[in-house]
Design a protein around this motif. Structure first.
Motif, PDB file in Angstrom:
ATOM      1  N   LEU A  57       0.821  -1.216   0.000  1.00  0.00           N
ATOM      2  CA  LEU A  57       0.000   0.000   0.000  1.00  0.00           C
ATOM      3  C   LEU A  57       0.851   1.260   0.000  1.00  0.00           C
ATOM      4  CD1 LEU A  57      -2.964  -0.517   2.487  1.00  0.00           C
ATOM      5  CD2 LEU A  57      -3.100   0.087   0.062  1.00  0.00           C
ATOM      6  N   PRO A  58       0.581   2.208  -0.898  1.00  0.00           N
ATOM      7  CA  PRO A  58       1.306   3.477  -0.861  1.00  0.00           C
ATOM      8  C   PRO A  58       0.787   4.341   0.296  1.00  0.00           C
ATOM      9  CG  PRO A  58      -0.332   3.507  -2.613  1.00  0.00           C
ATOM     10  CD  PRO A  58      -0.380   2.140  -2.010  1.00  0.00           C
ATOM     11  N   ASN A  59       1.616   5.224   0.760  1.00  0.00           N
ATOM     12  CA  ASN A  59       1.215   6.138   1.831  1.00  0.00           C
ATOM     13  C   ASN A  59       0.451   7.297   1.187  1.00  0.00           C
ATOM     14  OD1 ASN A  59       0.929   7.558   4.167  1.00  0.00           O
ATOM     15  ND2 ASN A  59       3.051   8.254   4.266  1.00  0.00           N
ATOM     16  N   ASP A  60      -0.840   7.100   1.008  1.00  0.00           N
ATOM     17  CA  ASP A  60      -1.650   8.080   0.279  1.00  0.00           C
ATOM     18  C   ASP A  60      -3.056   8.070   0.871  1.00  0.00           C
ATOM     19  OD1 ASP A  60      -3.279   9.399  -1.714  1.00  0.00           O
ATOM     20  OD2 ASP A  60      -1.682   9.036  -3.171  1.00  0.00           O
ATOM     21  N   ALA A  61      -3.503   9.215   1.349  1.00  0.00           N
ATOM     22  CA  ALA A  61      -4.809   9.314   2.016  1.00  0.00           C
ATOM     23  C   ALA A  61      -5.972   9.050   1.065  1.00  0.00           C
ATOM     24  CB  ALA A  61      -4.957  10.697   2.641  1.00  0.00           C
ATOM     25  N   ARG A  62      -5.721   9.094  -0.248  1.00  0.00           N
ATOM     26  CA  ARG A  62      -6.815   8.918  -1.213  1.00  0.00           C
ATOM     27  C   ARG A  62      -7.183   7.454  -1.430  1.00  0.00           C
ATOM     28  NH1 ARG A  62      -4.279  11.785  -6.211  1.00  0.00           N
ATOM     29  NH2 ARG A  62      -2.533  10.562  -5.400  1.00  0.00           N
ATOM     30  N   ILE A  63      -6.355   6.536  -0.928  1.00  0.00           N
ATOM     31  CA  ILE A  63      -6.617   5.107  -1.145  1.00  0.00           C
ATOM     32  C   ILE A  63      -7.139   4.451   0.131  1.00  0.00           C
ATOM     33  CG2 ILE A  63      -4.222   4.378  -0.688  1.00  0.00           C
ATOM     34  CD1 ILE A  63      -4.590   2.232  -2.876  1.00  0.00           C
ATOM     35  N   THR A  64      -8.149   3.598  -0.035  1.00  0.00           N
ATOM     36  CA  THR A  64      -8.697   2.803   1.073  1.00  0.00           C
ATOM     37  C   THR A  64      -8.547   1.338   0.687  1.00  0.00           C
ATOM     38  OG1 THR A  64     -10.315   4.527   1.569  1.00  0.00           O
ATOM     39  CG2 THR A  64     -10.764   2.329   2.447  1.00  0.00           C
ATOM     40  N   PHE A  65      -7.893   0.556   1.539  1.00  0.00           N
ATOM     41  CA  PHE A  65      -7.663  -0.871   1.259  1.00  0.00           C
ATOM     42  C   PHE A  65      -8.771  -1.701   1.897  1.00  0.00           C
ATOM     43  CE2 PHE A  65      -5.693  -5.050   2.204  1.00  0.00           C
ATOM     44  CZ  PHE A  65      -5.338  -5.414   0.914  1.00  0.00           C
ATOM     45  N   LEU A  66      -9.361  -2.592   1.113  1.00  0.00           N
ATOM     46  CA  LEU A  66     -10.434  -3.464   1.611  1.00  0.00           C
ATOM     47  C   LEU A  66      -9.987  -4.918   1.454  1.00  0.00           C
ATOM     48  CD1 LEU A  66     -13.292  -1.455  -0.112  1.00  0.00           C
ATOM     49  CD2 LEU A  66     -12.779  -1.483   2.309  1.00  0.00           C
ATOM     50  N   PRO A  67      -9.700  -5.616   2.568  1.00  0.00           N
ATOM     51  CA  PRO A  67      -9.133  -6.972   2.481  1.00  0.00           C
ATOM     52  C   PRO A  67     -10.191  -8.042   2.220  1.00  0.00           C
ATOM     53  CG  PRO A  67      -9.343  -6.324   4.774  1.00  0.00           C
ATOM     54  CD  PRO A  67      -9.853  -5.166   3.951  1.00  0.00           C
ATOM     55  N   HIS A  68     -10.856  -7.925   1.062  1.00  0.00           N
ATOM     56  CA  HIS A  68     -11.962  -8.834   0.752  1.00  0.00           C
ATOM     57  C   HIS A  68     -11.916  -9.260  -0.707  1.00  0.00           C
ATOM     58  CE1 HIS A  68     -13.895  -7.897   4.581  1.00  0.00           C
ATOM     59  NE2 HIS A  68     -13.587  -6.640   4.350  1.00  0.00           N
ATOM     60  N   ASN A  69     -12.584 -10.365  -0.995  1.00  0.00           N
ATOM     61  CA  ASN A  69     -12.766 -10.816  -2.364  1.00  0.00           C
ATOM     62  C   ASN A  69     -13.658  -9.813  -3.098  1.00  0.00           C
ATOM     63  OD1 ASN A  69     -14.067 -12.267  -4.661  1.00  0.00           O
ATOM     64  ND2 ASN A  69     -12.989 -14.039  -3.844  1.00  0.00           N
ATOM     65  N   PHE A  70     -13.349  -9.552  -4.359  1.00  0.00           N
ATOM     66  CA  PHE A  70     -14.118  -8.543  -5.099  1.00  0.00           C
ATOM     67  C   PHE A  70     -15.568  -8.955  -5.351  1.00  0.00           C
ATOM     68  CE2 PHE A  70     -11.416 -10.517  -8.639  1.00  0.00           C
ATOM     69  CZ  PHE A  70     -12.423 -11.354  -9.126  1.00  0.00           C
ATOM     70  N   ARG A  71     -15.924 -10.200  -5.036  1.00  0.00           N
ATOM     71  CA  ARG A  71     -17.325 -10.602  -5.185  1.00  0.00           C
ATOM     72  C   ARG A  71     -18.213  -9.840  -4.195  1.00  0.00           C
ATOM     73  NH1 ARG A  71     -16.609 -16.752  -4.421  1.00  0.00           N
ATOM     74  NH2 ARG A  71     -18.513 -16.794  -5.648  1.00  0.00           N
ATOM     75  N   HIS A  72     -17.584  -9.261  -3.160  1.00  0.00           N
ATOM     76  CA  HIS A  72     -18.329  -8.473  -2.156  1.00  0.00           C
ATOM     77  C   HIS A  72     -18.246  -6.972  -2.438  1.00  0.00           C
ATOM     78  CE1 HIS A  72     -18.544 -12.256  -0.104  1.00  0.00           C
ATOM     79  NE2 HIS A  72     -17.249 -12.303   0.102  1.00  0.00           N
ATOM     80  N   LEU A  73     -17.956  -6.625  -3.681  1.00  0.00           N
ATOM     81  CA  LEU A  73     -17.678  -5.247  -4.079  1.00  0.00           C
ATOM     82  C   LEU A  73     -18.732  -4.240  -3.598  1.00  0.00           C
ATOM     83  CD1 LEU A  73     -15.779  -3.468  -5.860  1.00  0.00           C
ATOM     84  CD2 LEU A  73     -17.283  -3.952  -7.768  1.00  0.00           C
ATOM     85  N   ALA A  74     -19.981  -4.413  -4.020  1.00  0.00           N
ATOM     86  CA  ALA A  74     -21.022  -3.423  -3.716  1.00  0.00           C
ATOM     87  C   ALA A  74     -21.251  -3.298  -2.209  1.00  0.00           C
ATOM     88  CB  ALA A  74     -22.325  -3.796  -4.415  1.00  0.00           C
ATOM     89  N   ARG A  75     -21.267  -4.441  -1.526  1.00  0.00           N
ATOM     90  CA  ARG A  75     -21.530  -4.426  -0.081  1.00  0.00           C
ATOM     91  C   ARG A  75     -20.440  -3.681   0.677  1.00  0.00           C
ATOM     92  NH1 ARG A  75     -20.858  -8.336   4.003  1.00  0.00           N
ATOM     93  NH2 ARG A  75     -20.031  -9.855   2.544  1.00  0.00           N
ATOM     94  N   MET A  76     -19.177  -3.968   0.326  1.00  0.00           N
ATOM     95  CA  MET A  76     -18.059  -3.319   1.018  1.00  0.00           C
ATOM     96  C   MET A  76     -17.981  -1.822   0.708  1.00  0.00           C
ATOM     97  SD  MET A  76     -16.732  -5.372   3.027  1.00  0.00           S
ATOM     98  CE  MET A  76     -17.402  -6.998   3.327  1.00  0.00           C
ATOM     99  N   LEU A  77     -18.301  -1.452  -0.527  1.00  0.00           N
ATOM    100  CA  LEU A  77     -18.305  -0.027  -0.871  1.00  0.00           C
ATOM    101  C   LEU A  77     -19.415   0.704  -0.113  1.00  0.00           C
ATOM    102  CD1 LEU A  77     -17.631  -0.084  -4.731  1.00  0.00           C
ATOM    103  CD2 LEU A  77     -16.048   0.647  -2.944  1.00  0.00           C
ATOM    104  N   ARG A  78     -20.574   0.040   0.011  1.00  0.00           N
ATOM    105  CA  ARG A  78     -21.688   0.654   0.756  1.00  0.00           C
ATOM    106  C   ARG A  78     -21.292   0.957   2.196  1.00  0.00           C
ATOM    107  NH1 ARG A  78     -25.286  -2.737  -1.729  1.00  0.00           N
ATOM    108  NH2 ARG A  78     -25.302  -4.147   0.049  1.00  0.00           N
TER     109      ARG A  78
END
Length: 296
Positions: A57-78
């Motif tokens: 992960l870069p040291n950048d406030a604009r990025i949020t890391f989500l340690p999940h499978n992308f199949r949970h995309l909409a739920r995790m973004l919500r």
């Protein structure tokens, strides 16, 4: 540099103030490219089920890391109060980091355990499949996911051998099955390993779930860019982008009902593939194909 780096980023047509998703963060190459094109107000959400990816992960406030499978995309973004985004990128290949770690069991070049889990929190491993699946299950798996020419013989041999031979590591698995190898052993085992890896990680199931979420998640004019590495994935992406379903042909409806109009417009009529220069620098890119679609 990741596969089809410039082509994928160009395909997304990144807006400086936009919200973007990198579904497969991995080594972080594509994510860093997106961040370079984003302005101070832009946002990037990076998914990766492999906890090792967090180290990149870069040291950048604009990025949020989500340690999940992308199949949970909409739920995790919500959960982060995000309901729509300007672009979604998915590079479906196994990362170089995963391939190059012997203990992860992804590569035929090493002697580690038959593992192949992208998410090491899950229980199912390649060794478990090889030692517990029925002959019929193994046959179907190698035929469909690996396109292995003698899938039936391979499945029967595994079931016969595992009664007396431990099939726990890459080395003893390859040695035990030496007699059934057809053609080039490296190519043969690459296909066998691909089939096992797809099954361990339910890769095609996860891809379908990801694609089905894209139209609702993308803002009008937003883009999805997907890089695939074998024909099974590419066919799924191609069909979904083209007609919003996973079938090769539009199935005739006996009741004469018309299907809903597709929500995506295909941008790449033919898939974009790596050029000669990239292939010289990275032979692993040879089977990569990029497809891009835009939300109507």
């Amino acid at each position: 540099m990741p596969v089809l780096y410039h082509e994928a980023l160009d395909g997304l047509e990144i807006r400086p103030e936009g919200i973007y998703v990198d579904c497969t963060f991995g080594g972080g190459g594509h994510s860093r490219g997106i961040l370079e094109r984003l302005g101070p107000q832009g946002k990037l959400y990076a998914f990766d089920q492999d906890n090792d990816a967090r180290q990149n992960l870069p040291n950048d406030a604009r990025i949020t890391f989500l340690p999940h499978n992308f199949r949970h995309l909409a739920r995790m973004l919500r959960l982060h109060n995000v309901t729509q985004v300007h672009g979604i990128l998915a590079d479906l290949g196994v990362s170089s980091h995963q391939f190059d770690q012997p203990e992860r069991g992804f590569s035929t070049r090493y002697t580690g355990d038959l593992d192949m889990r992208m998410d090491q929190r899950q229980a199912l491993t390649a060794a478990e499949i090889v030692n517990t699946y029925s002959e019929q299950q193994l046959h179907k798996l190698f035929e469909q996911y690996g396109e292995v020419t003698n899938a039936k013989t391979l499945a029967r041999t595994i079931v016969d051998l595992r009664r007396s031979v431990p099939l726990k590591t890459i080395a003893n698995f390859k040695t035990a099955l030496n007699s059934v190898v057809k053609g080039n052993p490296n190519k043969y085992f690459a296909q066998v390993f691909q089939a096992l890896r797809i099954e361990v990680n339910d890769e095609l199931g996860a891809l379908k779930e990801l694609l089905q979420q894209m139209p609702a998640l993308l803002l009008p004019g937003g883009r999805a860019a997907v890089i695939t590495f074998h024909s099974l994935e590419d066919r799924i992406v191609k069909n979904f982008f083209k007609r919003g379903s996973f079938e090769d042909e539009d199935l005739s409806d006996p009741y004469g009902q018309t299907k809903a109009a597709p929500l995506l417009k295909v941008i790449t009529r033919k898939p974009i593939v790596p050029g000669d220069k990239e292939l010289k620098q990275n032979p692993r890119a040879r089977s990569a194909k990029l497809r891009v679609a835009e939300r109507l």
